[in-house]
Design an enzyme around this catalytic site. Sequence first.
Site, PDB file in Angstrom:
ATOM      1  N   THR A 118       0.835  -1.208   0.000  1.00 31.88           N
ATOM      2  CA  THR A 118       0.000   0.000   0.000  1.00 31.88           C
ATOM      3  C   THR A 118       0.868   1.256   0.000  1.00 31.88           C
ATOM      4  O   THR A 118       0.402   2.309  -0.407  1.00 31.88           O
ATOM      5  CB  THR A 118      -0.898   0.024   1.258  1.00 31.88           C
ATOM      6  OG1 THR A 118      -0.088  -0.323   2.396  1.00 31.88           O
ATOM      7  CG2 THR A 118      -2.035  -0.974   1.135  1.00 31.88           C
ATOM      8  N   ALA A 150      16.197 -10.572   6.782  1.00 31.37           N
ATOM      9  CA  ALA A 150      15.079 -11.407   7.245  1.00 31.37           C
ATOM     10  C   ALA A 150      13.767 -10.645   7.156  1.00 31.37           C
ATOM     11  O   ALA A 150      12.753 -11.062   7.692  1.00 31.37           O
ATOM     12  CB  ALA A 150      15.325 -11.870   8.676  1.00 31.37           C
ATOM     13  N   SER A 177      18.345  -2.347   7.503  1.00 33.25           N
ATOM     14  CA  SER A 177      18.817  -1.138   6.806  1.00 33.25           C
ATOM     15  C   SER A 177      18.255   0.129   7.447  1.00 33.25           C
ATOM     16  O   SER A 177      18.989   1.090   7.674  1.00 33.25           O
ATOM     17  CB  SER A 177      18.475  -1.203   5.317  1.00 33.25           C
ATOM     18  OG  SER A 177      17.102  -1.400   5.117  1.00 33.25           O
ATOM     19  N   GLU A 228      18.887   5.731   1.347  1.00 34.29           N
ATOM     20  CA  GLU A 228      18.640   4.392   0.788  1.00 34.29           C
ATOM     21  C   GLU A 228      18.329   4.483  -0.713  1.00 34.29           C
ATOM     22  O   GLU A 228      18.795   3.669  -1.505  1.00 34.29           O
ATOM     23  CB  GLU A 228      17.489   3.717   1.552  1.00 34.29           C
ATOM     24  CG  GLU A 228      17.308   2.270   1.173  1.00 34.29           C
ATOM     25  CD  GLU A 228      16.972   1.355   2.348  1.00 34.29           C
ATOM     26  OE1 GLU A 228      17.006   1.785   3.513  1.00 34.29           O
ATOM     27  OE2 GLU A 228      16.682   0.181   2.086  1.00 34.29           O
ATOM     28  N   ASP A 230       9.805   1.995   6.732  1.00 32.86           N
ATOM     29  CA  ASP A 230      10.751   1.383   7.666  1.00 32.86           C
ATOM     30  C   ASP A 230      11.392   2.426   8.576  1.00 32.86           C
ATOM     31  O   ASP A 230      11.524   2.233   9.783  1.00 32.86           O
ATOM     32  CB  ASP A 230      11.840   0.630   6.902  1.00 32.86           C
ATOM     33  CG  ASP A 230      11.275  -0.464   6.021  1.00 32.86           C
ATOM     34  OD1 ASP A 230      10.058  -0.726   6.095  1.00 32.86           O
ATOM     35  OD2 ASP A 230      12.054  -1.056   5.246  1.00 32.86           O
ATOM     36  N   TYR A 275       7.866  -8.025  -8.053  1.00 37.20           N
ATOM     37  CA  TYR A 275       7.619  -6.757  -7.360  1.00 37.20           C
ATOM     38  C   TYR A 275       7.328  -5.656  -8.389  1.00 37.20           C
ATOM     39  O   TYR A 275       6.349  -4.911  -8.265  1.00 37.20           O
ATOM     40  CB  TYR A 275       8.837  -6.406  -6.506  1.00 37.20           C
ATOM     41  CG  TYR A 275       8.693  -5.174  -5.660  1.00 37.20           C
ATOM     42  CD1 TYR A 275       8.011  -5.204  -4.452  1.00 37.20           C
ATOM     43  CD2 TYR A 275       9.268  -3.963  -6.063  1.00 37.20           C
ATOM     44  CE1 TYR A 275       7.892  -4.077  -3.659  1.00 37.20           C
ATOM     45  CE2 TYR A 275       9.153  -2.827  -5.275  1.00 37.20           C
ATOM     46  CZ  TYR A 275       8.471  -2.889  -4.074  1.00 37.20           C
ATOM     47  OH  TYR A 275       8.363  -1.769  -3.301  1.00 37.20           O
TER      48      TYR A 275
HETATM   49  P1  ADP Z   1      16.918  -5.691   5.445  1.00 35.40           P
HETATM   50  O1  ADP Z   1      15.628  -6.360   5.069  1.00 35.40           O
HETATM   51  O2  ADP Z   1      17.562  -6.365   6.612  1.00 35.40           O
HETATM   52  O3  ADP Z   1      16.761  -4.212   5.628  1.00 35.40           O
HETATM   53  P2  ADP Z   1      18.538  -4.783   3.274  1.00 35.40           P
HETATM   54  O4  ADP Z   1      19.169  -5.483   2.125  1.00 35.40           O
HETATM   55  O5  ADP Z   1      17.617  -3.663   3.026  1.00 35.40           O
HETATM   56  O6  ADP Z   1      17.893  -5.909   4.203  1.00 35.40           O
HETATM   57  O7  ADP Z   1      19.707  -4.172   4.186  1.00 35.40           O
HETATM   58  C1  ADP Z   1      20.749  -5.007   4.636  1.00 35.40           C
HETATM   59  C2  ADP Z   1      22.080  -4.282   4.471  1.00 35.40           C
HETATM   60  O8  ADP Z   1      22.220  -3.267   5.472  1.00 35.40           O
HETATM   61  C3  ADP Z   1      23.269  -5.183   4.681  1.00 35.40           C
HETATM   62  O9  ADP Z   1      23.580  -5.906   3.514  1.00 35.40           O
HETATM   63  C4  ADP Z   1      24.349  -4.179   5.056  1.00 35.40           C
HETATM   64  O10 ADP Z   1      24.849  -3.543   3.892  1.00 35.40           O
HETATM   65  C5  ADP Z   1      23.574  -3.159   5.861  1.00 35.40           C
HETATM   66  N1  ADP Z   1      23.651  -3.473   7.297  1.00 35.40           N
HETATM   67  C6  ADP Z   1      22.686  -3.968   8.090  1.00 35.40           C
HETATM   68  N2  ADP Z   1      23.141  -4.168   9.354  1.00 35.40           N
HETATM   69  C7  ADP Z   1      24.433  -3.793   9.356  1.00 35.40           C
HETATM   70  C8  ADP Z   1      25.481  -3.773  10.342  1.00 35.40           C
HETATM   71  N3  ADP Z   1      25.284  -4.190  11.604  1.00 35.40           N
HETATM   72  N4  ADP Z   1      26.696  -3.316   9.962  1.00 35.40           N
HETATM   73  C9  ADP Z   1      26.909  -2.910   8.698  1.00 35.40           C
HETATM   74  N5  ADP Z   1      25.980  -2.916   7.731  1.00 35.40           N
HETATM   75  C10 ADP Z   1      24.761  -3.349   8.039  1.00 35.40           C
HETATM   76 MG    MG Z   2      16.003  -2.921   4.059  1.00 36.17          MG
END
Ligand code: ADP
Ligand code: MG
Length: 392
Positions: free
Chosen positions: A37, A131, A136, A168, A180, A232
Amino acid sequence: MSDTVQELSERFRELTGRNPDGVWSAPGRVNLIGEHTDYNEGFVLPFAIDRRTRAAVGLRTDGVIRVTSTFDDTPVEFHLSALDGARSEGQIAGWSAYPLGVAWALGQHGADLSAVAGVDIIIDSTVPVGAGLSSSAAIESSVALALNDLWSLGFSREKLAKVGQLAENEVVGAPTGIMDQSASLLGATDSAVFLDCRSLDATVVPLGLAQAELSILVMDTRVSHSHATGGYAERRAACEAGAAAMGTSSLRDVSVSDLDRAQTLLDDVTFRRVRHVITENQRVLDTVRTLNEEGPLAIGALLDASHVSMRDDFEISIPELDLAVETARANGAIGARMTGGGFGGAAIALIAHDQVSRVEVAVKQAFAARGFTEPVTFTVTPSQGAERNSAQ
Ligand code: ADP
Ligand code: MG
């Protein structure tokens, strides 16, 4: 959390030889209801969870931003005044694009990056990556709040959510909405954040799970999903086409009373995509009203209906998600639905505290019986949004 805050401060001292100026943290999120949405300018209802990303941050005197994470010990650094050029030339990549992108985006929103002090940032997290819990947004929001405080910018949390989204979108390169970051920055204990994705007005909605003795169980199917896949993009395109055929720029302008008209104007597939978005918007509004008037025990049917709509109309579920939802419901869950973009990822179930382990066992057994990969299950607690955890 205090142990971890102290450990992170200690790590900061080891790496820099001085104390951080503070430790800030921000949570991941789960979307309770309101799927697909956001880009239709509709409604979502996420909540911040008890898994957080922490950033220990200390000022420097040389205008350099230097980031390290427990992901990767190798520091990445740029002069703050060089960030814009580095971004244009595509030199900011990998995980450091999140914190560096936030500094750049603060500049885009009015911070004078040539005048503020440099910073050392060290990041650690308990939000699982990929997950569907938005690790992010957790990293963006913790860094945004830290720099907002240390640079005395005085930006509102709503503005910091836009900063995280801009980082982002423009530095990481992911075309995500603002849900988010809003959940991570605006969330509150035992509450969800009702977000109007058109006006960006956000309201905290008490969930009352503690008093009703309810838990939210996340059932991660471990089937990985990627927003880059065609599914998507195809759903977004169908929504745009449906809105255009109905003479509007956004499905936000179409309501349940327009469904008959939609059916005469649209082909079957587009109609079902549109029906999901229209009814899902209504379900978010109904969930907020029901929470306020009757409490969380009464929202089960709305969660269930949301799942059916995603499964049958929007067609973004998969057999693993359907099985998790059906098994949870058959074993006492009050309501259950897949959450997130679909094609994999996790489902959630609203369950009485004392039924949680029964549901976890049943779901794992059901997956084993079907030959599916064992799911990972854990409860999440709606928690406070980003905050400063220590002065030192
Ligand atoms: P999510 O669904 O968890 O948001 P994304 O692909 O949007 O998945 O974001 C994940 C990315 O965020 C990781 O691949 C990394 O680049 C960054 N990230 C998340 N947590 C950390 C962390 N603790 N340290 C460094 N980078 C992180
Ligand atoms: Mg993300």
